[in-house]
Write a protein that holds these residues in place. Structure first.
Motif, PDB file in Angstrom:
ATOM      1  N   TRP A 190       0.817  -1.209   0.000  1.00 33.21           N
ATOM      2  CA  TRP A 190       0.000   0.000   0.000  1.00 33.21           C
ATOM      3  C   TRP A 190       0.855   1.265   0.000  1.00 33.21           C
ATOM      4  O   TRP A 190       0.533   2.230  -0.686  1.00 33.21           O
ATOM      5  CB  TRP A 190      -0.911   0.007   1.230  1.00 33.21           C
ATOM      6  CG  TRP A 190      -2.086  -0.908   1.127  1.00 33.21           C
ATOM      7  CD1 TRP A 190      -2.327  -1.856   0.177  1.00 33.21           C
ATOM      8  CD2 TRP A 190      -3.203  -0.943   2.019  1.00 33.21           C
ATOM      9  NE1 TRP A 190      -3.513  -2.488   0.424  1.00 33.21           N
ATOM     10  CE2 TRP A 190      -4.074  -1.950   1.546  1.00 33.21           C
ATOM     11  CE3 TRP A 190      -3.547  -0.242   3.167  1.00 33.21           C
ATOM     12  CZ2 TRP A 190      -5.267  -2.258   2.189  1.00 33.21           C
ATOM     13  CZ3 TRP A 190      -4.739  -0.540   3.814  1.00 33.21           C
ATOM     14  CH2 TRP A 190      -5.592  -1.537   3.330  1.00 33.21           C
ATOM     15  N   ILE A 220      -9.287  -4.537  -1.514  1.00 36.00           N
ATOM     16  CA  ILE A 220      -8.681  -3.683  -0.495  1.00 36.00           C
ATOM     17  C   ILE A 220      -9.060  -4.156   0.911  1.00 36.00           C
ATOM     18  O   ILE A 220      -8.219  -4.206   1.816  1.00 36.00           O
ATOM     19  CB  ILE A 220      -9.083  -2.218  -0.717  1.00 36.00           C
ATOM     20  CG1 ILE A 220      -8.589  -1.731  -2.085  1.00 36.00           C
ATOM     21  CG2 ILE A 220      -8.539  -1.331   0.387  1.00 36.00           C
ATOM     22  CD1 ILE A 220      -7.094  -1.827  -2.288  1.00 36.00           C
ATOM     23  N   PHE A 221     -10.307  -4.514   1.115  1.00 36.61           N
ATOM     24  CA  PHE A 221     -10.725  -5.037   2.424  1.00 36.61           C
ATOM     25  C   PHE A 221     -10.028  -6.360   2.720  1.00 36.61           C
ATOM     26  O   PHE A 221      -9.525  -6.573   3.830  1.00 36.61           O
ATOM     27  CB  PHE A 221     -12.248  -5.204   2.474  1.00 36.61           C
ATOM     28  CG  PHE A 221     -12.990  -3.942   2.801  1.00 36.61           C
ATOM     29  CD1 PHE A 221     -13.363  -3.659   4.102  1.00 36.61           C
ATOM     30  CD2 PHE A 221     -13.311  -3.031   1.809  1.00 36.61           C
ATOM     31  CE1 PHE A 221     -14.044  -2.496   4.423  1.00 36.61           C
ATOM     32  CE2 PHE A 221     -13.985  -1.859   2.105  1.00 36.61           C
ATOM     33  CZ  PHE A 221     -14.360  -1.582   3.415  1.00 36.61           C
ATOM     34  N   ASN A 224      -6.535  -6.162   3.850  1.00 31.53           N
ATOM     35  CA  ASN A 224      -6.334  -5.706   5.231  1.00 31.53           C
ATOM     36  C   ASN A 224      -6.972  -6.666   6.217  1.00 31.53           C
ATOM     37  O   ASN A 224      -7.296  -6.290   7.354  1.00 31.53           O
ATOM     38  CB  ASN A 224      -6.888  -4.294   5.425  1.00 31.53           C
ATOM     39  CG  ASN A 224      -6.094  -3.507   6.446  1.00 31.53           C
ATOM     40  OD1 ASN A 224      -4.875  -3.622   6.504  1.00 31.53           O
ATOM     41  ND2 ASN A 224      -6.767  -2.697   7.255  1.00 31.53           N
ATOM     42  N   ALA A 248      -8.996   0.111   5.450  1.00 29.72           N
ATOM     43  CA  ALA A 248      -9.094  -0.252   4.039  1.00 29.72           C
ATOM     44  C   ALA A 248      -9.881   0.791   3.256  1.00 29.72           C
ATOM     45  O   ALA A 248      -9.449   1.249   2.190  1.00 29.72           O
ATOM     46  CB  ALA A 248      -9.746  -1.628   3.904  1.00 29.72           C
ATOM     47  N   GLY A 314      -1.520  -5.599   1.632  1.00 28.36           N
ATOM     48  CA  GLY A 314      -1.767  -4.808   2.825  1.00 28.36           C
ATOM     49  C   GLY A 314      -1.188  -5.522   4.026  1.00 28.36           C
ATOM     50  O   GLY A 314      -0.031  -5.937   4.020  1.00 28.36           O
TER      51      GLY A 314
END
Length: 437
Positions: A190, A220-221, A224, A248, A314
């Motif tokens: 990231w 993205i979620f 993380n 996120a 992430g």
């Protein structure tokens, strides 16, 4: 009955949300190799037994819409090995496929075997009782299915489908712009990703583009370590507003609020055809897409030099799953024959059906050479198989996708702050769970 009708409507209204699952085409060398393998398959499948009966199969039309489709040759080999069997294969576009299957299955008919987008269709149909559990068949199969794709068909402790092929997303990048910002390698996390975007936007370029659907947002979620909706317990639990979810969402929306990183054209990118133009215009650094986009990008701007890298990492390595599974209709009168064909079609013997499409089979023992012959960059997607994660396995999953995208749009269109949009998303998802469970 009200919930079943609501669920069936949601399934029917899914209009190709996973449009990336359309197919490609192979090289002449790959075609020749596939024909050789097809001939070998006829001998290998001859040991399948004394099966008889008629079998109707419905698949996405990426596999039937070309001259001499590999899936037809595979079906012919199966028929020749089992002279009492007749197989009919119908190819449909994704929205027509799920609509026609659901309507016919609810009426007590429909094809015996159906290909299902793993973004939620197996769960919806399992909840409606329109496909059968396959746990015993999977346990006795010699196919070693990839866990992520296999789990996309897991509903209430039972598997209702098996992986046919899978896809995921990679990070396409413009080599010229990357060089202009002083970088020689694409980002891996990231922090590097944000830095590259900051530098690119300072030079007047767009930072990153993609289609306005759940792919990028779920990525993205997941990256993380946040599942969006946790389905590990007896009742789904919404997790988007937990600390990992806040991080996120703030990271992804912050690319807009801090750098205006997304191109203006992305606001209209509800389909991949539109989304490609935001990258092939040669003024955007990154593009998030799967294997289905490669040929379109290359042909969209032959002069643009681009590369493909794994998705950024992430707190964990994870990437969102796409692709298709195979399932058996609850109305099927010959489930033994149906499973024999499903088992065969998802086996190593039928990998040529995938390689001719440039698709990656959903097993662990695949010979990737024919796929990499088509495109060596596909190694990115193959390597990502080990940490490819299905979307939340909930009924009406397409609604979750819409809500996720709408939350992002509220920030992207400057209607809300990230905190406000995420709070609303949490409320909407909790209401969704209460309505469906």
């Amino acid at each position: 009955m009200k919930r079943v009708l609501a669920l069936s409507t949601a399934v029917i209204l899914i209009a190709g949300s996973m449009a990336g699952c359309s197919g490609g085409s192979g090289t002449a060398a790959t075609q020749a190799a596939a024909e050789t393998q097809s001939a070998e398959t006829e001998a290998q499948v001859a040991e399948s037994g004394n099966l008889t009966g008629e079998l109707a199969v419905m698949v996405n039309n990426a596999f039937t819409g070309m001259e001499d489709p590999a899936i037809m040759r595979a079906a012919k080999a199966f028929e020749e090995a089992n002279p009492g069997v007749t197989i009919t294969i119908e190819g449909l576009g994704s929205s027509d496929l799920i609509s026609k299957y659901t309507t016919s299955a609810m009426a007590g008919s429909g094809p015996d075997v159906v290909a299902l987008d793993n973004s939620g269709w197996p769960i919806d149909l399992a909840a409606m009782g329109l496909i059968i559990p396959l746990d015993e068949q999977i346990a006795s199969s010699g196919n070693d299915y990839l866990q992520g794709p296999l789990e996309s068909g897991l509903y209430e402790g039972q598997y209702y489908s098996v992986p046919w092929y899978f896809n995921n997303t990679g990070l396409y990048y413009n080599k010229r712009i990357l060089s202009e910002i002083g970088k020689t390698e694409p980002p891996t996390n990231w922090e590097e990703f944000e830095e590259d975007i900051k530098l690119a936007t300072e030079l007047g370029y767009a930072g990153v583009s993609t289609r306005l659907d759940g792919y990028a947002i779920f990525n993205i979620f997941f990256e993380n370590d946040n599942p969006v909706i946790d389905v590990s317990g007896d009742r789904p639990v919404v997790t988007v507003n937990e600390e990992s979810g806040k991080e996120a969402f703030e990271f992804w929306t912050g690319l807009h609020t801090k750098y205006h990183a997304f191109p203006e054209g992305m606001k209209d990118a509800s389909d991949w055809a539109t989304a490609y133009t935001t990258f092939v215009s040669d003024d955007c650094l990154f593009f998030i897409c799967g294997d289905w986009g490669y040929a379109n990008i290359a042909s969209g701007n032959p002069d643009m030099e681009f590369g493909l890298a794994p998705m950024i990492q992430g707190s964990v390595q994870a990437v969102c799953l796409g692709g298709y599974n195979l399932a058996i209709n609850s109305n099927c009168t010959n489930p033994e024959l149906a499973w024999a064909f499903v088992d065969y079609l998802t086996s190593k013997e039928c990998d040529y059906v995938m390689s001719e499409q440039g698709r990656i089979p959903g097993r662990t023992d695949v010979d990737y050479e024919p796929i990499l012959e088509i495109n060596p960059d596909y190694q990115v997607f193959i390597d990502e198989a080990a940490y490819t994660v299905p979307r939340p396995r909930v009924k009406n999953a397409a609604s979750v996708d819409v809500k996720m995208v709408d939350a992002f749009k509220k920030v992207f269109f400057d209607q809300m702050s990230a905190e406000q949009a995420l709070n609303e998303l949490e409320t909407e998802l909790n209401d969704f769970i209460n309505e469906n469970y």
